[in-house]
Motif scaffolding. Sequence first.
Motif, PDB file in Angstrom:
ATOM      1  N   UNK A   6       0.733  -1.198  -0.152  1.00  0.00           N
ATOM      2  CA  UNK A   6      -0.105   0.103  -0.071  1.00  0.00           C
ATOM      3  C   UNK A   6       0.568   1.482  -0.105  1.00  0.00           C
ATOM      4  N   UNK A   7       2.175   1.150   0.684  1.00  0.00           N
ATOM      5  CA  UNK A   7       2.858   2.253   0.919  1.00  0.00           C
ATOM      6  C   UNK A   7       3.525   2.733  -0.505  1.00  0.00           C
ATOM      7  N   UNK A   8       3.710   1.853  -1.413  1.00  0.00           N
ATOM      8  CA  UNK A   8       4.586   2.066  -2.569  1.00  0.00           C
ATOM      9  C   UNK A   8       3.527   2.448  -3.682  1.00  0.00           C
ATOM     10  N   UNK A   9       2.397   2.352  -3.596  1.00  0.00           N
ATOM     11  CA  UNK A   9       1.267   2.480  -4.704  1.00  0.00           C
ATOM     12  C   UNK A   9       1.387   3.906  -5.499  1.00  0.00           C
ATOM     13  N   UNK A  10       1.561   4.859  -4.853  1.00  0.00           N
ATOM     14  CA  UNK A  10       1.758   6.422  -5.433  1.00  0.00           C
ATOM     15  C   UNK A  10       3.000   6.540  -6.054  1.00  0.00           C
ATOM     16  N   UNK A  11       4.152   5.686  -5.762  1.00  0.00           N
ATOM     17  CA  UNK A  11       5.373   5.874  -6.390  1.00  0.00           C
ATOM     18  C   UNK A  11       5.476   5.058  -7.552  1.00  0.00           C
ATOM     19  N   UNK A  12       4.838   3.878  -7.649  1.00  0.00           N
ATOM     20  CA  UNK A  12       5.228   3.210  -8.844  1.00  0.00           C
ATOM     21  C   UNK A  12       4.949   3.735 -10.241  1.00  0.00           C
ATOM     22  N   UNK A  13       3.800   4.540 -10.558  1.00  0.00           N
ATOM     23  CA  UNK A  13       3.816   5.244 -11.751  1.00  0.00           C
ATOM     24  C   UNK A  13       4.949   6.416 -12.342  1.00  0.00           C
ATOM     25  N   UNK A  14       5.718   6.640 -11.231  1.00  0.00           N
ATOM     26  CA  UNK A  14       6.650   7.543 -11.457  1.00  0.00           C
ATOM     27  C   UNK A  14       8.020   6.810 -11.790  1.00  0.00           C
ATOM     28  N   UNK A  15       8.074   5.555 -11.852  1.00  0.00           N
ATOM     29  CA  UNK A  15       9.564   4.677 -11.947  1.00  0.00           C
ATOM     30  C   UNK A  15       9.043   3.812 -13.239  1.00  0.00           C
ATOM     31  N   UNK A  16       8.404   4.165 -14.306  1.00  0.00           N
ATOM     32  CA  UNK A  16       8.410   3.226 -15.286  1.00  0.00           C
ATOM     33  C   UNK A  16       9.421   2.709 -15.998  1.00  0.00           C
ATOM     34  N   UNK A  17      10.523   3.484 -16.009  1.00  0.00           N
ATOM     35  CA  UNK A  17      11.995   2.983 -16.729  1.00  0.00           C
ATOM     36  C   UNK A  17      12.391   1.928 -15.852  1.00  0.00           C
ATOM     37  N   UNK A  18      11.997   1.772 -14.662  1.00  0.00           N
ATOM     38  CA  UNK A  18      12.682   0.698 -13.909  1.00  0.00           C
ATOM     39  C   UNK A  18      11.699  -0.570 -13.610  1.00  0.00           C
ATOM     40  N   UNK A  19      12.332  -1.422 -12.872  1.00  0.00           N
ATOM     41  CA  UNK A  19      11.310  -2.547 -12.508  1.00  0.00           C
ATOM     42  C   UNK A  19      11.328  -2.591 -10.905  1.00  0.00           C
ATOM     43  N   UNK A  20      10.280  -1.803 -10.514  1.00  0.00           N
ATOM     44  CA  UNK A  20      10.060  -1.933  -8.932  1.00  0.00           C
ATOM     45  C   UNK A  20      10.005  -3.267  -8.508  1.00  0.00           C
ATOM     46  N   UNK A  21      10.674  -3.803  -7.336  1.00  0.00           N
ATOM     47  CA  UNK A  21      10.416  -4.715  -6.596  1.00  0.00           C
ATOM     48  C   UNK A  21      10.035  -4.469  -5.118  1.00  0.00           C
ATOM     49  N   UNK A  22       8.865  -5.105  -4.838  1.00  0.00           N
ATOM     50  CA  UNK A  22       8.312  -4.557  -3.432  1.00  0.00           C
ATOM     51  C   UNK A  22       8.323  -5.971  -2.539  1.00  0.00           C
ATOM     52  N   UNK A  23       9.365  -6.211  -1.776  1.00  0.00           N
ATOM     53  CA  UNK A  23       9.293  -7.214  -0.845  1.00  0.00           C
ATOM     54  C   UNK A  23       8.385  -7.061   0.304  1.00  0.00           C
ATOM     55  N   UNK A  24       7.706  -8.405   0.785  1.00  0.00           N
ATOM     56  CA  UNK A  24       7.038  -8.478   1.945  1.00  0.00           C
ATOM     57  C   UNK A  24       7.802  -8.558   3.219  1.00  0.00           C
ATOM     58  N   UNK A  25       8.357  -7.481   3.876  1.00  0.00           N
ATOM     59  CA  UNK A  25       9.327  -7.530   4.739  1.00  0.00           C
ATOM     60  C   UNK A  25       8.856  -8.532   5.892  1.00  0.00           C
ATOM     61  N   UNK A  26      10.163  -9.202   6.363  1.00  0.00           N
ATOM     62  CA  UNK A  26       9.931 -10.040   7.465  1.00  0.00           C
ATOM     63  C   UNK A  26       9.034  -9.602   8.599  1.00  0.00           C
ATOM     64  N   UNK A  27       7.966 -10.330   9.030  1.00  0.00           N
ATOM     65  CA  UNK A  27       6.936  -9.728  10.054  1.00  0.00           C
ATOM     66  C   UNK A  27       6.063  -8.759   9.879  1.00  0.00           C
ATOM     67  N   UNK A  28       6.047  -8.696   8.505  1.00  0.00           N
ATOM     68  CA  UNK A  28       5.065  -7.627   7.747  1.00  0.00           C
ATOM     69  C   UNK A  28       4.244  -8.486   6.906  1.00  0.00           C
ATOM     70  N   UNK A  29       3.741  -9.536   7.368  1.00  0.00           N
ATOM     71  CA  UNK A  29       2.544 -10.344   6.318  1.00  0.00           C
ATOM     72  C   UNK A  29       3.277 -11.864   6.113  1.00  0.00           C
ATOM     73  N   UNK A  30       4.421 -12.205   6.366  1.00  0.00           N
ATOM     74  CA  UNK A  30       5.224 -13.358   6.321  1.00  0.00           C
ATOM     75  C   UNK A  30       5.029 -14.132   7.365  1.00  0.00           C
ATOM     76  N   UNK A  31       5.218 -15.348   7.366  1.00  0.00           N
ATOM     77  CA  UNK A  31       5.169 -16.252   8.492  1.00  0.00           C
ATOM     78  C   UNK A  31       6.652 -16.739   8.567  1.00  0.00           C
ATOM     79  N   UNK A  32       7.302 -16.301   9.646  1.00  0.00           N
ATOM     80  CA  UNK A  32       8.620 -16.681   9.749  1.00  0.00           C
ATOM     81  C   UNK A  32       8.511 -17.458  11.127  1.00  0.00           C
ATOM     82  N   UNK A  33       9.013 -18.700  11.156  1.00  0.00           N
ATOM     83  CA  UNK A  33       9.032 -19.555  12.410  1.00  0.00           C
ATOM     84  C   UNK A  33       9.833 -19.007  13.597  1.00  0.00           C
TER      85      UNK A  33
END
Length: 263
Positions: A34-61
């Motif tokens: 959600x945070x990076x949604x406004x940013x994406x249209x301004x970096x069309x020359x690149x390939x934005x990669x948005x990770x699901x940071x550990x602890x923010x939606x992933x299940x880490x043992x």
Amino acid sequence: MATTHSVDSSEIAYERHGDGQPLLCLHGGMAPRQYWRPVLPHFREYAPVIPQRPGFGTCLDNMAETSAEGVLDREAQYVRTLVDAVDGEPVLFGHSFGALTAIEAATEAAVDAVIAYEPAVLPEGYRQQADLADRMATLVDDGEREEAVKRYIEQVLHPDGIDEFDAWLSEWPVWPDCVELAEEVVRMNRAVEQYRLPETLDVESPVLVLTGTNGPEFLRESARDVHEALPHSRLVEFDGVSHSGPGEAPDRIAAAADAFLQR
């Protein structure tokens, strides 16, 4: 969502947009996609990669076992894993704690450049009296998760206050999803409160350090301190922009970033 694995076999999920040079977008204390949604249209020359940071939606043992002392190391390691997983040398674009993570990861990862918007580093005088993690933890323990996250927003994102705060929150794209992140934000803030900026940051890649005039003064000071500790960096300050710069003024941030990357 694509996935990769870290050295401890933990799964890291991420989104990729476009086909250009990878731009790893590392968020701070709020929900990543959600945070990076406004940013994406301004970096069309690149390939934005948005990770699901550990602890923010992933299940880490091992998530519950990660102490405040280990949070930054954990973050930097997962970024290095992603650097190895994408094609070519990526650019790291971090906001707040994500900016600190990007700089730490770049000490041992082959990246083309780093863009760091107000790295979450506390000046020594401010750090000695910082107690946001304790205040948030007390509220979480009392079952007041929303109030805990509100304290973070008030102190870090909008220290000058917001008129009709609850109405503003209802329009904020990451609210109320970020309430579920309260415990991880507490751990993150403890890590920030314990971190000490070294005299020299061992980053060989060029770094663009960004800051805004409407955010907390201590973060503007820390941006200057980080800039001075880096061997190859440029500092740009945006007039009238707060700590939420990438989401608040993505066109201005992207223009500065693109000019820097096209150096």
